[in-house]
Design an enzyme around this catalytic site. Sequence first.
Site, PDB file in Angstrom:
ATOM      1  CB  SER A 118       1.168   0.023  -5.846  1.00  7.51           C
ATOM      2  OG  SER A 118       1.200   1.314  -4.843  1.00  7.51           O
TER       3      SER A 118
ATOM      4  NE  ARG B 219       1.015   4.066   4.505  1.00  7.75           N
ATOM      5  CZ  ARG B 219       1.488   5.418   4.457  1.00  7.75           C
ATOM      6  NH1 ARG B 219       1.964   5.767   5.508  1.00  7.75           N
ATOM      7  NH2 ARG B 219       2.007   5.764   3.556  1.00  7.75           N
TER       8      ARG B 219
ATOM      9  CG  ASP C 278       3.909   2.339  -5.482  1.00  7.90           C
ATOM     10  OD1 ASP C 278       3.951   2.422  -6.847  1.00  7.90           O
ATOM     11  OD2 ASP C 278       4.906   1.363  -4.894  1.00  7.90           O
TER      12      ASP C 278
END
Length: 780
Positions: free
Chosen positions: A465, A402, A519
Site C-alpha cells: 500500500s 499480514r 490496498d
Amino acid sequence: MKTKELMQKKLPLGLTFSFPCKQTKLEEGILLSWTKKFKARGVQGTDVVSSLTNAMKRHQDLDVDILALVNDTVGTMMTCAYDDPYCEVGVIIGTGTNACYMEDMSNIDLVEGDEGRMCVNTEWGAFGDDGALEDIRTEFDRELDLGSLNPGKQLFEKMISGLYLGELVRLILLKMAKAGLLFGGEKSSALHIKGKIETRHVAAMERYKEGLANTREILTDLGLEPSDADCIAVQHVCTIVSFRSANLCAAALAAILTRLRENKKLVRLRTTVGVDGTLYKIHPQYPKRLHKVVRKLVPNCDVRFLLSESGSTKGAAMVTAVASRLQAQRKQIDKVLALFRLTQEQLVGIRNKMRVEFEYGLKKDTHPLATVKMLPTYVCGMPDGTEKGKFLALDLGGTNFRVLLVKIRSGRRSVRMYNKIFAIPLEIMQGTGEELFDHIVQCITDFLDYMGLKGAQLPLGFTFSFPCRQASIDKGTLIEWTKGFKATDCEGEDVVDMLREAIKRRNEFDLDIVAVVNDTVGTMMTCGYEDSNCEVGLIAGTGSNMCYMEEMRNIELVEGDEGKMCINTEWGGFGDNGCLDDIHTQYDKEVDEGSLNPGKQRYEKMTSGMYLGEIVRQILIDLTKQGLLFRGQISERLQTRGIFETKFLSQIESDRLALLQVRRILQQLGLDSTCEDSIVVKEVCGAVSRRAAQLYGAGLAAIVEKRREDQGLEHMRITVGVDGTLYKLHPHFSRILRETVKELAPQCDVMFMLSEDGSGKGAALITAVAKRLQQTQREH
C-alpha cells in the site's frame, strides 16, 4: 436613546421580561403563559426576543444587539450579587411573586453539562395548580380565582402577591357585612365592586400608629360608616391576609435555602437573598414578618435579606455584560471554525480541480507533472465467480504485516481465509530495504510452518500500500514511502524483485508471485466479488486513496484501447501543486511542516486518520494561546505531537457521549477542561472531520461523474467498495461523505459497500483473476 444621544451607537441590550418563559439559550425565551393581567394575543408559545428584534427592525435608526433575556427575579439576584457575593437567591414580592436561585448543573437534567451552577427561575407562582395547596385554600381564594383572568392557574401567587391581597380582603369584608358582623349589616355598593380595595389600602390600614385612622378614612371613602370596633376588625382582617402571604413566602423560601445547604453539604449555610417588589417595599410589617418566619423554619441558615435598590434592570445589564464578553470570545472561536467550513462553490471547485488532475495523470505528456499519479495497476478484470484454488496473500500497509491463505471455491462465491498478523518494528521500517524484505520472508516462513504448507507451490498476491509505478501486474517500482516508512534502497526499485531476492536468500521455499496490488485495489476487488457494479475502491483510514476501473482508450501510458484497467489514483498528493492553497489553513501548514514529508501529500494530510487529530491539536493550542480554552493554560501534554489521536475525534463526536465523558477523554490527555471547553473541543473535532469527509466526497464525485460521462450515460448506478478505520469508526464521517457525493454528482446513484475482509482477500482475488486471464491468453 434619543434623549441620551445614543442613536449612533451599536449597543448590547438585556431584556427583563417578568413572565414564565422556556429558555434554551440566554438570548431566546418562549412565553409559556401570561400572568399579572396581561393577555396580549399571538404571543404565547412564541419567542419574545424575536418579536422585540422584529419591532426594532421597523426603526431604521436603531442598532441594538439583544444578548440576554432575563426574568425580573434573576435580575434582582444579579443586582444584589454585584454588591454581595453571597447572594444566590432572588425573590420578587410585588404585583406577582417568584423566586430564582443558583442550582448545581449536575442536578439540572434539562441542560447538558454537569459542571458549575446555573440560575433556575422557579416560577413558584404556579405552586398548588396540581391541588397540593387544597387543604389551606379558603372559600375566598376559590372565589377570587374564579373571577380572575386565568382560573385554576397561579394559585400560590393568588394567595401571596400584591395583585390579589386587596381583593381577598374585599371578599372577606363583604361576607362579614352580609352576615351582619360589620357595619351594622350595611353594605355599600362600593364593597361589591371587584378591585375596589387595593393592596396599597391594605398596607395603609396596617401602618403602625396611624393605621386605624387610615382604616376609617378608606372605609368612609367606600361609602361606609364604620364604628371603632369595625375599624379594628377590618384592620385585623388585613393583618391575617398579609401575614398569611408572608408565611407562605417564607415556607417556599425555606425550601430553597434548605436545598442550597444540602447541595453544598454544609451543616450551616451563610447566604444572601436579594428582594424586590412593591408589596415587600411598601407594606410596613411585611419584611419583618417574612424574615422572622424564614429564620424560624431554617435555623441552620444565616440569611441576610438585601433590598434591590435599582430593581432588576441593573441585574439584566450585568447578565448582558457577561453575555457580551462571552459573545466576543464566541466570535473568535467561530472565526477559527469558519476556516474549515467549505461552501458549495468551493466543493464544486475542488471536484473540478480533481477532475483536471485525473486527466493530467492519464496523459503521456502531462503525467510526469501530475500531482495525482494515476498509476496503471494492470488489473484488467473483475472477479466473475469462476475463480477457484488456494492462494497466498501478503498485506503490507502499515505497522502490521499480514500473511493469509485464501481458499476460493468457484460458482458458490465462497472464500475461506486463514491469517496471521506480524508486527513490523520501527527499526525495520526505518532500516535498510534488505532488512525489511528479510523480515517479511521470515514472517512468511513462520506462517507456512504454522499452516503446514512448507513445500507447497502457491500463487501469491502482494498487497503493497505505497505508491508504485507498475509496468505489468507483477512489477511495481516504489515511487516513495508514505505512512512513516523510511527503509533505504527501496525507492525506485521493483518491490516484487526485492521480495524474490529475499526468498532466494532464504532458500527454503519457492512462491509464484503473480500480482502486486495496492490496498485500495484489493478493497475494490473484494467488494466486486460480491457486487458486479463495484468499480471504485476507497480507503478512508490512516491514509487516503482511491482507485477505479478506467477505459483503456483513456490511458495513454499503456498500449491498447480495448477493455478496462484499474487505475490507482494515489490522490493523496492532490494539492501538492498549490491548487488547494485557498482552503489550506495555518493549522494545515503547521501539520505539514512537522511531518516526515513536508510539502507532499497535501490532500491526504487534510483528510486522513493519520493527521486529523494533529490538526485538532494545533487548533486547540491556538485557541488556548488566545485565552479561549483551558483558562489559557497550555499543558505539556497538549504540546506533544501526535498526542491527540484520531480515535479521540471519533469518541468525542459520538452523539451518545455526554460532555462529562468528553471531559474524561480530555483529562486522559492532561487537559483540565470546563464544561464550555468540552463544547468547544467537540465543535473543533466536528469542523475538522466534516471538512475531511467533504473533501473525500468532492474527490469521489469527480470520479463517478467521469465514469458516467465516459460511458455516455444520462444516469448511472455504481458501487464504491470502502475500507479504513475513519470510515468505519467515526460516527458522522460516512454520512457526510455520502451526502457530499449526492450533492456534487446528482446524476449518479452511488452505493457504498463496506469491505469486510480488507485488502488481503482482494489480493488473492486479483491473483485468481490474473491466473484466469493468463490461462485464457495461453488458450488463444
